[in-house]
Each structure stands twice: as C-alpha cells, then as structure tokens.
Design a protein around this motif. Structure first.
Motif, PDB file in Angstrom:
ATOM      1  N   LEU A 164      42.352  34.116  34.410  1.00 25.38           N
ATOM      2  CA  LEU A 164      43.734  33.690  34.237  1.00 25.38           C
ATOM      3  C   LEU A 164      44.685  34.476  35.141  1.00 25.38           C
ATOM      4  O   LEU A 164      45.592  33.914  35.762  1.00 25.38           O
ATOM      5  N   ARG A 165      44.477  35.766  35.240  1.00 23.16           N
ATOM      6  CA  ARG A 165      45.362  36.573  36.071  1.00 23.16           C
ATOM      7  C   ARG A 165      45.200  36.240  37.550  1.00 23.16           C
ATOM      8  O   ARG A 165      46.180  36.315  38.313  1.00 23.16           O
ATOM      9  N   ASP A 166      43.984  35.880  37.952  1.00 23.89           N
ATOM     10  CA  ASP A 166      43.776  35.463  39.349  1.00 23.89           C
ATOM     11  C   ASP A 166      44.558  34.190  39.658  1.00 23.89           C
ATOM     12  O   ASP A 166      44.956  33.961  40.811  1.00 23.89           O
ATOM     13  N   GLN A 167      44.767  33.366  38.652  1.00 25.28           N
ATOM     14  CA  GLN A 167      45.546  32.130  38.831  1.00 25.28           C
ATOM     15  C   GLN A 167      47.054  32.380  38.704  1.00 25.28           C
ATOM     16  O   GLN A 167      47.849  31.450  38.854  1.00 25.28           O
ATOM     17  N   GLY A 168      47.465  33.618  38.422  1.00 20.08           N
ATOM     18  CA  GLY A 168      48.886  33.907  38.246  1.00 20.08           C
ATOM     19  C   GLY A 168      49.390  33.630  36.852  1.00 20.08           C
ATOM     20  O   GLY A 168      50.602  33.565  36.638  1.00 20.08           O
ATOM     21  N   VAL A 169      48.489  33.445  35.880  1.00 20.48           N
ATOM     22  CA  VAL A 169      48.876  33.170  34.501  1.00 20.48           C
ATOM     23  C   VAL A 169      48.991  34.498  33.757  1.00 20.48           C
ATOM     24  O   VAL A 169      48.046  35.288  33.735  1.00 20.48           O
ATOM     25  N   ALA A 170      50.184  34.753  33.161  1.00 18.94           N
ATOM     26  CA  ALA A 170      50.398  35.986  32.408  1.00 18.94           C
ATOM     27  C   ALA A 170      49.630  35.911  31.091  1.00 18.94           C
ATOM     28  O   ALA A 170      49.775  34.957  30.331  1.00 18.94           O
ATOM     29  N   ALA A 171      48.797  36.920  30.827  1.00 19.76           N
ATOM     30  CA  ALA A 171      47.989  36.936  29.609  1.00 19.76           C
ATOM     31  C   ALA A 171      47.712  38.381  29.224  1.00 19.76           C
ATOM     32  O   ALA A 171      47.743  39.290  30.064  1.00 19.76           O
ATOM     33  N   THR A 172      47.487  38.587  27.922  1.00 19.39           N
ATOM     34  CA  THR A 172      47.125  39.905  27.391  1.00 19.39           C
ATOM     35  C   THR A 172      45.884  39.750  26.527  1.00 19.39           C
ATOM     36  O   THR A 172      45.474  38.622  26.187  1.00 19.39           O
ATOM     37  N   ILE A 173      45.317  40.871  26.160  1.00 13.03           N
ATOM     38  CA  ILE A 173      44.111  40.848  25.333  1.00 13.03           C
ATOM     39  C   ILE A 173      44.311  41.816  24.181  1.00 13.03           C
ATOM     40  O   ILE A 173      44.931  42.870  24.337  1.00 13.03           O
ATOM     41  N   GLU A 174      43.849  41.434  23.000  1.00 15.46           N
ATOM     42  CA  GLU A 174      43.974  42.293  21.829  1.00 15.46           C
ATOM     43  C   GLU A 174      42.718  42.162  20.975  1.00 15.46           C
ATOM     44  O   GLU A 174      42.027  41.131  21.000  1.00 15.46           O
TER      45      GLU A 174
END
Length: 572
Positions: free
Chosen positions: A145-155
């Motif tokens: 997702l981050r490679d696509q420029g999509v902001a995401a987090t993990i928990e």
C-alpha cells in the motif's frame, strides 16, 4: 458637595474597590470549588484506570489467582484502598486487608457483561508459526500500500494479530494489494466453526437460518436474504454464543470496592484572627491608595473644567475662547467650546449685518414716504395722483420686504404651512411665465407634482425676477421642466451678466448682492433667492446654481418626482 465631580469620582472609586474585594472573595471561593471539582475529576479518572486494569486482567486470565500484586500496585499509584470480592462476598484480593467495605460495590468486573471486552480472546489468540505467517502477510500488504502512495498504519489486536488500517480519504488501492491479512489461521478457523455451531442452534430457536463467519471480527455472513431484517436477533445469538465460548477462558465476575484512606479534613480557608486582621489591613491599604489616586486625578480633571466655567460666567453676552492644551476628553470639550464661541461670534456678526441690511432696506422707502407727506403737509407739494401712486409704490416695497421677512421667519421656525395637492406642472409654469413676458417655456411631457401651487409659483417667480433683473433687454430667459430619475427638475436659465466664482457660495445669503451700489437701481429686497430655496426645501427639494461670469446663470430646482410615493424630508 454631592454634585462635585471629585466627590462622585471618589464614591465611584470606593464602590469599585468594595466590588473588587467582593469579587476577589467570590473568585477565591470559585477557585476553591474548582480545585475540589478537579480533585474529584482526578479521583474519577483514577478509579476508571483501576476498573479498566482489573477488567483487563479478568479478560486475559481464567481465574483471579495472582491478581494480588496488581491490586497493591494500583492502590499505591492511586492512593485508593482496593478490595476485590466474589459475587458471593468472598475476598479475592485487598490492598489493605481488614478494611471494611461498603454495602454496595462500586463496580462489577465481568469481561463478558453487557459488552464483551475486546481483550477476552480465548481460543482466538494466535501464536507460534500462525502468528509469524500472519504478521509477515500484514507487513507485506502494508509495504504494498505504501508503495502505491496509500497512507496506512498497522496495529496489533489483543489476539496477537496485526491489522492494516487505511487512512481516511486514502485513494483506491490496486488489485495487487487486495489480499487480506485477516484470513483465519487453522486454530482460529476451528474456533469460528465451534462458534457457528452454537450460533446456529440459537438461530433455529428463532426460526432463522444459519450464518457463517469468515474473519475473527465476528461479522456474520448471511446465506439467506430473509435474515437481513432480523439483524438484531442474529447479533444477540452471536453475542450469546461468544459468551458461552469464552466463559472458561476468563475470570468469574467479581465486585470492586474503592475507598479513600482516612485523613483529617483540611479547611479550605483559614479564618483565624491573624488571617482576618491581615485581610483587614490589605483592604484598608487598598482603600487609602484608591482615595489618594482619586483625589489627585479628580483635581487634575476639575482644573480645566473650572477654567471653562469661568470663561462662561465671565462672558457678558457670548462665551470667550479658553486655552486648554490637552489631548483627552476635556481637551476635546475645550475645542468644542472654542468652536461654539467662534460660531457664536460669527452668528453675531451675521445678526448685525442682517439688522443693518433690514434697516437699510426699510429706511429708503420710509424716508421717501415721510418726505413727500411732509412736503404735502407744508404745501410744498400737491397730493395729486402721481404723488399718491409714488407713495403706494414705496408702501408696496415696504410690504414686500415685510412679507419676505415673515416667510423666512416661518421657514426658519418650521411653521411654514403648505397646502399640498397634485397639480399639472406645465399649467403652473405657464402662469408664472405669463407674468414675466418674454420668458421661454419648455415642459418635457405631461408632468404632475404634489406641491403648494402658490408657493411653487413663488419659487419660480423669484428665480425669474432675479434672472430678468440681471439680463439685458436683448437677452433671453428660459424655463425648462423635465423628470430626471427620481427628481422633477426645473431649470431657470438666463443669458445675463452671470455670477463670479467667488460670489457663487453667497447667492442664497439674505440681503447679499454682488454689487451693493446697484441695489436700489435693480430693485428687490435681497431676500428672493433665500426665500425660494427655503420654499423648495419645505417641499422636500433644493435649489442649486451654476454660472459663468459674463455668460449667464442657470438655477436648478429639484423636487420629488411625481411618481415618488412620499416627498423627501426637507433639508435642515
């Protein structure tokens, strides 16, 4: 003394100080109250932390055994006495053994109560290889997702899973990142199947078809569309099944008792004689300081006011200017006072000038009348028709001046009566022009206006008289009437001698003439233009003039147009 500005300022200052002391006391009380409320708020927050910590322990442990260290630590951190008992009243753990508890518990700790605690995971906790594979899969999706420029987090969830969360407003992800990291492991799948069996039995009791669970978020998947309208009944069965499944993995319900350790009460205010005396001394000091400052400021304020009063009292008829150089309210008052004195002096000069003008205008006809009557009485002149006609003309001039002065007096006093009515403008202008032969008339259409016909003819007649008086025999005078916007405009234009630019501001002044030596030669009282303007203003309009010296003048009368709903108010 009660009317003295100093006394009033002093009383005001004393009142302000008293109110300030009262406000300070009120503020102190409010501050103490707020401190107590804040202390209560901190106590409630601490109690909430205790409740949450113990509830989390119950959700993660099948028994309360071993909770004693946690209870003692929470008691030390919060300053509260904590007692934990079973529902039957048996003490499980206590920070201060032997401390009596109240008859009513502060809370009941049950991770499977009204809402299932998310920390109660039971058979859904993953570990070992399943956890490693799930964490690797979640990390791979996050990187995609981050490679696509999509902001995401993990928990991480209480069950040991990693969940990827997309930021709000994130763009749509590509298909190569659509794989799910929440696919159940083998152990979780077995627990979900067991849950589905329990839920299916409950649903059958409600005459509903079975549902499926694909993920550990326990969202049911409906195979039968008829179940959609029974979502609450289905959710109740899911919660019931989860509670039955998790019961052996969590601690039994317990009662929580929270008490504060005994301590002597601390008074909010120390009202000892020493404190009371200190408050009295401070209050008296504030009062003395306020009185001193008020007296100094009051004397400073009163000094220029006394100068103004002396200037007024010492003036015989008009106030004399005073010299007060201050840039404050009193300085502005002095400036206004000086301006008033200047206006008074100017008005007095105007009054003297007008009295002189009236005396001059009345003296000539009165002198002529008296001289001719004396000559007739002494037999030096015969009272024939020519002499009588001459005396009547002089008497008519006197009457004209007196009538003009009466009109101006009524206009100035606001008592000038107008007999308003709707009249044809063309007819009124034709009557005036007929009396002044040789005047051209142009009326733009069938115009009507709400006017006093006598006063209207007097306005135009005065302008025509003035125009012909200053126009040579070979010149011409024209009257034009038209509607411009919201105004009825009447122009009286002549080709006479015109008015110099320096004289234009004075043409409507009373008894003013550009050449006083020609006053008797040209006739008139010097009041015609003043009266015309006052009458126009009484109709809600005004008169203006434009002129070029040696080329003629144009006087313009503007009145409310015929279609105006109401006449405009008269100018001051």
């Amino acid at each position: 003394m009660s009317r003295s500005l100093v006394v009033r300022l002093l009383g005001t200052s004393v009142l302000i100080v008293v109110l300030s002391v009262g406000a300070a006391a009120w503020l102190a009380a409010k501050t103490a109250t707020r401190a107590v409320q804040q202390e209560q708020s901190h106590s409630l927050a601490g109690d909430s932390l205790i409740h949450d910590a113990l509830l989390g322990y119950a959700a993660e442990h099948p028994r309360w055994t071993g909770v004693e260290p946690l209870v003692r630590r929470l008691a030390a951190e919060s300053g509260r006495q904590i007692t934990l008992t079973t529902v039957g009243g048996t003490v499980i753990a206590a920070s201060d053994p032997g401390v009596p508890v109240s008859a009513r518990a502060d809370a009941v700790l049950d991770p499977l109560g009204a809402a299932i605690d998310p920390r109660a995971v039971g058979p859904y906790r993953i570990s070992g290889r399943d956890q490693a594979r799930q964490h690797a899969r979640a990390g791979k999706r996050l990187r995609c997702l981050r490679d696509q420029g999509v902001a995401a987090t993990i928990e991480e969830t209480p069950a040991g899973r990693l969940v990827v969360r997309l930021a709000a407003g994130s763009p749509r992800q590509r298909a190569d990142c659509n794989f799910r990291e929440d696919e159940p492991s083998a152990g979780e799948r077995a627990a979900l199947d067991h849950l589905q069996t329990r839920v299916t039995g409950c649903l059958k009791g409600h005459l509903l078809t079975e549902v499926s669970f694909y993920t550990t978020d326990f969202t049911p998947i409906h195979r039968d569309p008829t179940n959609v309208g029974n979502s609450q009944a289905i959710q109740d069965c899911v919660d019931r099944g989860r509670r039955e499944q998790l019961r052996r993995y969590v601690a039994e319900p317990a009662r929580l008792y929270l008490t504060s350790p005994a301590r002597p009460p601390v008074p909010v205010f120390d009202l000892s004689p020493e404190s009371t005396g200190r408050i009295a001394v401070v209050t008296a000091s504030v009062l003395v300081a306020a009185i001193t400052v008020t007296l100094v400021v009051g004397m400073w304020l009163v000094r220029p006011l006394r100068a103004l009063t002396a200037a007024v009292d010492g003036a015989a008829s008009r106030p004399a200017p005073v010299r007060i150089a201050r840039n404050d309210e009193i300085g502005r008052l002095a400036a206004a006072f000086n301006a008033l004195a200047d206006r008074s002096e100017h008005s007095e000069r105007q009054r003297r000038t007008m009295v002189d003008d009236i005396a001059h205008e009345l003296r000539s006809p009165l002198t002529n009348i008296r001289n001719w009557l004396t000559a007739g009485q002494d037999g030096l002149a015969d009272l024939d028709q020519d002499l009588i006609r001459l005396l009547l003309e002089e008497a008519g001039l006197l009457q004209h001046i007196v009538d003009d002065l009466a009109d101006l007096a009524e206009a100035d006093a606001g008592t000038l009566a107008l007999n308003l009515g709707e009249h044809a403008v063309g007819d009124l202008l034709a009557q005036v022009c007929e009396a002044h032969r040789g005047t051209g008339l142009t009326v733009g259409g069938d115009l009507w206006a709400v006017v006093d016909p006598i006063r209207f003819r007097q306005i135009v007649g005065n302008l025509l008289t003035n125009a012909w008086r200053h126009t040579p025999a070979d010149g011409r005078v024209e009257v034009r009437a038209a509607v411009e916007g919201d105004d009825l405009v009447i122009d009286v234009a002549d080709t006479g001698e015109g008015i110099a630019a320096d004289d234009l501001p004075h043409v409507f002044d009373r008894f003013w003439r550009a050449d006083r030596a020609r006053a008797r030669a040209t006739g008139g009282s010097g009041l015609g233009l003043s009266i015309a303007r006052k009458l126009a203003q009484a109709h809600g309009g005004d008169i203006t003039v434009i002129s070029t010296h040696g080329r003629g003048s144009t006087f313009t009368v503007r009145l409310p147009a015929p279609d105006s709903p109401h006449p405009r108010p008269a100018s001051p």
